[in-house]
Design a protein around this motif. Sequence first.
Motif, PDB file in Angstrom:
ATOM      1  N   ASP A   9      -4.665   1.251  -4.862  1.00 58.51           N
ATOM      2  CA  ASP A   9      -5.493   2.442  -4.752  1.00 58.51           C
ATOM      3  C   ASP A   9      -6.375   2.325  -3.549  1.00 58.51           C
ATOM      4  OD1 ASP A   9      -7.781   1.144  -5.709  1.00 58.51           O
ATOM      5  OD2 ASP A   9      -7.675   1.979  -7.551  1.00 58.51           O
ATOM      6  N   ALA A  10      -6.871   3.344  -3.196  1.00 54.79           N
ATOM      7  CA  ALA A  10      -7.897   3.631  -2.028  1.00 54.79           C
ATOM      8  C   ALA A  10      -8.930   2.570  -2.142  1.00 54.79           C
ATOM      9  CB  ALA A  10      -8.475   4.955  -1.878  1.00 54.79           C
ATOM     10  N   CYS A  68       0.820  -1.040  -0.095  1.00 54.12           N
ATOM     11  CA  CYS A  68      -0.092   0.037   0.040  1.00 54.12           C
ATOM     12  C   CYS A  68       0.883   1.328  -0.056  1.00 54.12           C
ATOM     13  CB  CYS A  68      -0.934   0.115   1.149  1.00 54.12           C
ATOM     14  SG  CYS A  68      -2.128  -1.229   1.118  1.00 54.12           S
ATOM     15  N   ARG A 118      -4.356   9.005   2.189  1.00 52.42           N
ATOM     16  CA  ARG A 118      -4.245   9.996   0.965  1.00 52.42           C
ATOM     17  C   ARG A 118      -5.414  10.889   0.732  1.00 52.42           C
ATOM     18  NH1 ARG A 118      -2.353   8.585  -4.398  1.00 52.42           N
ATOM     19  NH2 ARG A 118      -4.544   8.066  -4.504  1.00 52.42           N
ATOM     20  N   ASP A 119      -6.222   9.846   0.317  1.00 55.47           N
ATOM     21  CA  ASP A 119      -7.600  10.430  -0.304  1.00 55.47           C
ATOM     22  C   ASP A 119      -8.553  10.730   0.940  1.00 55.47           C
ATOM     23  OD1 ASP A 119      -6.681   9.559  -2.568  1.00 55.47           O
ATOM     24  OD2 ASP A 119      -7.859   7.890  -3.060  1.00 55.47           O
ATOM     25  N   ASP A 172      -0.275   5.225   2.249  1.00 50.39           N
ATOM     26  CA  ASP A 172      -0.823   4.733   1.206  1.00 50.39           C
ATOM     27  C   ASP A 172      -2.007   5.810   0.639  1.00 50.39           C
ATOM     28  OD1 ASP A 172      -3.678   4.176   2.819  1.00 50.39           O
ATOM     29  OD2 ASP A 172      -1.994   3.927   4.274  1.00 50.39           O
ATOM     30  N   ALA A 173      -2.600   5.057  -0.311  1.00 53.59           N
ATOM     31  CA  ALA A 173      -3.751   5.989  -1.000  1.00 53.59           C
ATOM     32  C   ALA A 173      -4.824   6.238  -0.291  1.00 53.59           C
ATOM     33  CB  ALA A 173      -4.259   5.294  -2.383  1.00 53.59           C
ATOM     34  N   ARG A 179       5.276   6.890  -5.540  1.00 49.77           N
ATOM     35  CA  ARG A 179       5.813   5.694  -5.911  1.00 49.77           C
ATOM     36  C   ARG A 179       7.304   5.306  -5.199  1.00 49.77           C
ATOM     37  NH1 ARG A 179       2.197   2.463  -9.191  1.00 49.77           N
ATOM     38  NH2 ARG A 179       0.436   3.301  -9.087  1.00 49.77           N
ATOM     39  N   GLY A 236       2.225   2.204  -3.503  1.00 49.10           N
ATOM     40  CA  GLY A 236       1.314   2.642  -4.228  1.00 49.10           C
ATOM     41  C   GLY A 236       0.925   1.630  -5.070  1.00 49.10           C
ATOM     42  N   ALA A 238       2.462   6.623  -1.848  1.00 54.36           N
ATOM     43  CA  ALA A 238       1.476   6.020  -2.726  1.00 54.36           C
ATOM     44  C   ALA A 238       1.322   6.748  -4.108  1.00 54.36           C
ATOM     45  CB  ALA A 238       0.221   5.799  -2.147  1.00 54.36           C
ATOM     46  N   THR A 239       1.562   8.055  -3.935  1.00 55.70           N
ATOM     47  CA  THR A 239       1.449   8.891  -5.295  1.00 55.70           C
ATOM     48  C   THR A 239       2.820   8.917  -6.018  1.00 55.70           C
ATOM     49  OG1 THR A 239      -0.203  10.297  -4.229  1.00 55.70           O
ATOM     50  CG2 THR A 239       1.147  11.417  -6.312  1.00 55.70           C
TER      51      THR A 239
END
Length: 268
Positions: free
Chosen positions: A122-123, A116, A181-182, A177-178, A205, A119, A202-203
């Motif tokens: 994803d979420a 995770c 982040r999200d 992780d995403a 990488r 990256g 995660a963005t």
Amino acid sequence: PGPTAAGPDRTCRSRDTRPGRAATVGLAIRVRRGGGPSQLTGWLTRINRGIGRATAAAGVEATVLRVAARHLLLDLAGVLCRFRSAARLERLAAASHLETAEVDERLYGSGIVDRCDRGELDASGIRGVLREQLGLDCDDLELARLWASAFTPDDAVLAVVDDVAPGVTRTLLTNNDALLRDTLPLVLPTVHTRIAIPLFSATTRATKPSPTAYAAALAVLGAAPADVLFVDDSESNVDGARRMGIATIHFTSAESLRRELADAGVLV
């Protein structure tokens, strides 16, 4: 060439402009290619004189702050937030009716968390894996809160961040992780509101202390290493940034962070 007129580097802030009151003016200047130190000194001298004349006429005492770094890179776990992976495991164990050790093995022991952070998921993928591995039956927001339960914002550190000079970009650089982040605005709102640019591994990488992680941050910011000051609690991450030519602060406490940022000229 003189200072540029556009962008976040041209800033001026006054705390109190009533007659007889003190005002603090934060000023950051970007010099176009070809402008040397002597030119910058000349511009600062003229700006100081101009501010001095204007504020004297208004009965206001002003202080001009010369900002050394244009970008402040801040770690999340261990700097902006206290981090306890055990808290995440305990919350997930309670929600899934599994033993904490079993949750640890299924997520960390299996390498899912590392995937995770790199990256690879994803979420949506992370939510699916968590539900599959732990048998969780909760909505997306509750799942995000469970996942973020390892993080507790450090109010003392956030207060220091609030005093960062205008014109200095506050950027997050974290191995995370995403999903986090999200959902950052929802699960860690006090952190989110203080950050202009959230950079997650995660963005990019790439995870710290890999040179690729710092190179990606510099690319996103459009900055040279000399423009950046990096704060992290991990010695290996700090060493990695130094090898890239980035100035660093090894975080140990909010009190020492305030002193070192003040010494670096990035606080008002």
